[in-house]
Design a protein around this motif. Sequence first.
Motif, PDB file in Angstrom:
ATOM      1  N   SER A  98     -15.665   1.544 -16.643  1.00  0.00           N
ATOM      2  CA  SER A  98     -14.776   0.563 -16.009  1.00  0.00           C
ATOM      3  C   SER A  98     -14.239  -0.428 -17.030  1.00  0.00           C
ATOM      4  O   SER A  98     -13.059  -0.789 -16.999  1.00  0.00           O
ATOM      5  CB  SER A  98     -15.522  -0.187 -14.897  1.00  0.00           C
ATOM      6  OG  SER A  98     -15.944   0.694 -13.880  1.00  0.00           O
ATOM      7  N   ALA A 152       0.861  -1.182   0.000  1.00  0.00           N
ATOM      8  CA  ALA A 152       0.000   0.000   0.000  1.00  0.00           C
ATOM      9  C   ALA A 152       0.894   1.227   0.000  1.00  0.00           C
ATOM     10  O   ALA A 152       1.634   1.467   0.959  1.00  0.00           O
ATOM     11  CB  ALA A 152      -0.921  -0.008   1.215  1.00  0.00           C
ATOM     12  N   GLU A 211     -17.010   1.111  -9.108  1.00  0.00           N
ATOM     13  CA  GLU A 211     -17.580   2.290  -8.472  1.00  0.00           C
ATOM     14  C   GLU A 211     -18.782   2.793  -9.248  1.00  0.00           C
ATOM     15  O   GLU A 211     -18.771   2.810 -10.486  1.00  0.00           O
ATOM     16  CB  GLU A 211     -16.531   3.405  -8.392  1.00  0.00           C
ATOM     17  CG  GLU A 211     -15.441   3.155  -7.366  1.00  0.00           C
ATOM     18  CD  GLU A 211     -14.739   4.438  -6.995  1.00  0.00           C
ATOM     19  OE1 GLU A 211     -15.425   5.415  -6.604  1.00  0.00           O
ATOM     20  OE2 GLU A 211     -13.510   4.476  -7.100  1.00  0.00           O
ATOM     21  N   SER A 217      -0.976  -4.616 -13.382  1.00  0.00           N
ATOM     22  CA  SER A 217      -2.291  -4.822 -12.772  1.00  0.00           C
ATOM     23  C   SER A 217      -2.356  -6.247 -12.219  1.00  0.00           C
ATOM     24  O   SER A 217      -1.478  -7.063 -12.480  1.00  0.00           O
ATOM     25  CB  SER A 217      -3.394  -4.595 -13.799  1.00  0.00           C
ATOM     26  OG  SER A 217      -3.334  -5.570 -14.830  1.00  0.00           O
ATOM     27  N   ASN A 268      -2.998   2.869  -2.469  1.00  0.00           N
ATOM     28  CA  ASN A 268      -3.229   1.449  -2.709  1.00  0.00           C
ATOM     29  C   ASN A 268      -4.395   1.214  -3.659  1.00  0.00           C
ATOM     30  O   ASN A 268      -4.381   0.282  -4.454  1.00  0.00           O
ATOM     31  CB  ASN A 268      -3.483   0.731  -1.375  1.00  0.00           C
ATOM     32  CG  ASN A 268      -3.527  -0.779  -1.523  1.00  0.00           C
ATOM     33  OD1 ASN A 268      -2.768  -1.349  -2.290  1.00  0.00           O
ATOM     34  ND2 ASN A 268      -4.420  -1.425  -0.796  1.00  0.00           N
ATOM     35  N   ALA A 269      -5.417   2.085  -3.585  1.00  0.00           N
ATOM     36  CA  ALA A 269      -6.589   1.930  -4.452  1.00  0.00           C
ATOM     37  C   ALA A 269      -6.330   2.393  -5.875  1.00  0.00           C
ATOM     38  O   ALA A 269      -7.201   2.285  -6.743  1.00  0.00           O
ATOM     39  CB  ALA A 269      -7.777   2.685  -3.874  1.00  0.00           C
ATOM     40  N   ASN A 270      -5.153   2.929  -6.129  1.00  0.00           N
ATOM     41  CA  ASN A 270      -4.726   3.329  -7.462  1.00  0.00           C
ATOM     42  C   ASN A 270      -5.681   4.384  -8.029  1.00  0.00           C
ATOM     43  O   ASN A 270      -6.163   5.237  -7.298  1.00  0.00           O
ATOM     44  CB  ASN A 270      -4.614   2.097  -8.367  1.00  0.00           C
ATOM     45  CG  ASN A 270      -3.567   2.246  -9.442  1.00  0.00           C
ATOM     46  OD1 ASN A 270      -3.788   2.922 -10.418  1.00  0.00           O
ATOM     47  ND2 ASN A 270      -2.414   1.618  -9.249  1.00  0.00           N
ATOM     48  N   MET A 327     -11.863  -3.424  -9.759  1.00  0.00           N
ATOM     49  CA  MET A 327     -11.169  -4.641  -9.350  1.00  0.00           C
ATOM     50  C   MET A 327     -11.290  -5.685 -10.458  1.00  0.00           C
ATOM     51  O   MET A 327     -12.351  -6.267 -10.669  1.00  0.00           O
ATOM     52  CB  MET A 327     -11.779  -5.175  -8.049  1.00  0.00           C
ATOM     53  CG  MET A 327     -11.077  -6.386  -7.498  1.00  0.00           C
ATOM     54  SD  MET A 327      -9.415  -6.036  -6.937  1.00  0.00           S
ATOM     55  CE  MET A 327      -9.737  -5.064  -5.477  1.00  0.00           C
ATOM     56  N   ALA A 376      -8.667   4.323  -8.684  1.00  0.00           N
ATOM     57  CA  ALA A 376     -10.014   4.329  -8.113  1.00  0.00           C
ATOM     58  C   ALA A 376     -10.095   5.287  -6.921  1.00  0.00           C
ATOM     59  O   ALA A 376     -11.187   5.627  -6.472  1.00  0.00           O
ATOM     60  CB  ALA A 376     -10.406   2.921  -7.666  1.00  0.00           C
ATOM     61  N   HIS A 377      -8.953   5.725  -6.403  1.00  0.00           N
ATOM     62  CA  HIS A 377      -8.927   6.627  -5.253  1.00  0.00           C
ATOM     63  C   HIS A 377      -9.338   8.033  -5.698  1.00  0.00           C
ATOM     64  O   HIS A 377      -8.833   8.541  -6.689  1.00  0.00           O
ATOM     65  CB  HIS A 377      -7.512   6.655  -4.659  1.00  0.00           C
ATOM     66  CG  HIS A 377      -7.451   7.203  -3.265  1.00  0.00           C
ATOM     67  ND1 HIS A 377      -7.680   8.533  -2.977  1.00  0.00           N
ATOM     68  CD2 HIS A 377      -7.189   6.599  -2.076  1.00  0.00           C
ATOM     69  CE1 HIS A 377      -7.559   8.729  -1.679  1.00  0.00           C
ATOM     70  NE2 HIS A 377      -7.253   7.567  -1.106  1.00  0.00           N
TER      71      HIS A 377
END
Length: 580
Positions: free
Chosen positions: A352, A124, A344, A489, A256-258, A370, A260-261
Amino acid sequence: MSAQAWGQLALFLVLLMLLAWPLGRVLAAICNGNNINTLPRWMQRVEAPLYRLAGVQPQSPMHWRGYALALLAFNALGALALYALQRLQGALPLNPAGLPGVAADSAFNTAVSFVTNTNWQGYAGESTMSYLTQMLGLTVQNFLSAATGIAVAFALIRGFASRGAARKATRDEAAPEGLLGNFWADLVRITLWVLLPLALVFALFLVSQGVIQNLDGYREVQTLQSQAQPQGLAMGPVASQEAIKMLGTNGGGFFNANSAHPYENPTALANLGQMLAILLIPAALCFAFGRVVGDVRQGVALLGAMTLMFVLAVLVTTWAEQAGNPLLTALGVDASAGNMEGKELRFGIAASALFAVVTTAASCGAVIAMHDSFTPIGGMVPMVLMQLGEVVFGGVGSGLYGMLVFAVLAVFIAGLMIGRTPEYLGKKIEVREMKLVSIAILVTPLLVLLGTALALSLGAGRAGIANPGAHGFSEVLYALSSAANNNGSAFAGLSANTPFYNALLGLAMWLGRFGVIVPVLALAGALAARPRLSPTSGTLPTHGPLFVLLLIGTVLLVGLLNYVPALALGPVVEHLILWK
């Protein structure tokens, strides 16, 4: 696909081509400017002190062996420096959270990962890396690994463009007498005139969208969900790393969420900009290739093959995710919503799926959803895009030189069918060239399949698998495909931050990167030494629809055939079980 998904795909491709065309002109000028004075004088005056400081003669071209040795030595030193920085970060400044040094196996894996343009992250970022490590280590390597890939592409382009040793070179040639240019000059010019300006502009755009850029300490905030327990929010220089992470097809996220953060990707416009940034330089390099070899149609043909395969991948992934999960439908979940697991709501299925294809078609690895939660077919498409060698646009530089390797193979196959010595862009393709092409194509399948077999055969490898059966197999296969093809990934259900996986994946990343680069440079040297022949009535045209289809067929047949048994054991079986 819905009308929204079609519109999004069309808008993305139109903007990509509009931005890539002018950038292709810049890249072509820099590629041509290695040995001759085609760059403006003010640019040469800015470069000159850097060359004097490093003791480099930019007008002195290198043989392919010298070019390769310089490249390998530079990247090896970069890996050592990044490893040391991680290990010592606890004693260094710009560490507001007081993070300790990184464990040896994780530091090794991360150092190799960022030097090879993979950016696989088994950690992370916000709780492992200090600000200094993020900026001086990871962000710097994002620039240098991207510049290395573009430099290799330039070397191969010069190999095709060179008139060879048949006559003395003139001022309008990029690589005289079989030489490939100067690696140090390429590295400086690519970083200084391409990556830095683009990253600066894109970082400012991201800041305007809400991406943070600061050196503040971590903040404690009271959330609406829990009034009793405050939540720590990491700060940091995010926009600067995010910009080159995308433009250099690196993919390693600050968090850590890459992507998507919300601190990395806060708005729909930022999301579109990030997708465009990933494929911008790979697409522009196709136009640059056409300009340098003297026929823009050649670059357009390569770009056309990439685009057709890209659109097909988007269609299949979007369809698979929109079809949903029959097990959830049986429980009463609305089937029209599709498979929203791991996604999301602010992005939805269409964005996505498009982002997943973009990031795995290129060697990026940034994610907004994910991939482990995709449907079996939806998750198989990103895996296949990596296994093809990431030539559907591909990474910066690596996508073009990978596709050119397949183009050489395609004309060789065509030559066998018509009984004629194959040639591509006036260069005869003979035994030496085909041996080098074979090595470049077979390196990554060997690493992926042997690495997967090893991980599944040993207890240390099986210990990281959280899901039984076909999906657990897919997680390991995806991890090795991602590492050996320098994507980054993951099917994150695999617990890969262990000494075994850090060592195995680190080795796969290093060999997958430089095990392909060295034969590509050798191929460039062999082609540069050959005379460039004029086309005849029997020459296969390599700029029309027929060649585009032949090239696509070669990529799919040769690139994918190695993986068919493994895919059958993983995502194909899982799909059949899910929809039985």
